[in-house]
Design a protein around this motif. Structure first.
Motif: not given
Length: 107
Positions: A24-53
């Motif tokens: 609603s704030l920033v029209p987007s076709d895709r939203i992904s989250l960058a989550l830190p790995t357990d060791d903190g050395e990397r980010f894993v990027v996962v698409t969360v919207h749309p769910e069936d992307e």
């Protein structure tokens, strides 16, 4: 249903609500989250919207990443023309996926 299932469902609903608010704030076709790995050395990027992307999950090193930069500064970065130059590794990865505009928002 166990407590774990209840928490998981609430978390999923919360994530959907966050995605609706972001769109609603920033029209987007895709939203992904960058989550830190357990060791903190990397980010894993996962698409969360749309769910069936079906967008690929990928990772990027923390050092030198736009994600780390945005989290440190607590300010968004916008890339209206991906592909003209690459300052961060995420830009090239997104460009290869066909993304031409991107915003990195700290949550």
């Amino acid at each position: 249903m166990s407590n774990h299932g209840v928490v998981e469902n609430r978390s999923r609903e919360l994530l959907k609500e966050v995605c609706r608010e972001v769109v609603s704030l920033v029209p987007s076709d895709r939203i992904s989250l960058a989550l830190p790995t357990d060791d903190g050395e990397r980010f894993v990027v996962v698409t969360v919207h749309p769910e069936d992307e079906g967008a690929p999950t990928w990772s990027v090193e923390r050092d030198g990443s736009c994600t780390a930069h945005v989290l440190k500064r607590r300010k968004a970065e916008f890339f209206p023309n991906l592909g003209t130059e690459f300052r961060y590794p995420e830009e090239e990865a997104l460009h290869r996926q066909g993304i031409r505009d991107a915003a990195f928002l700290p949550l």
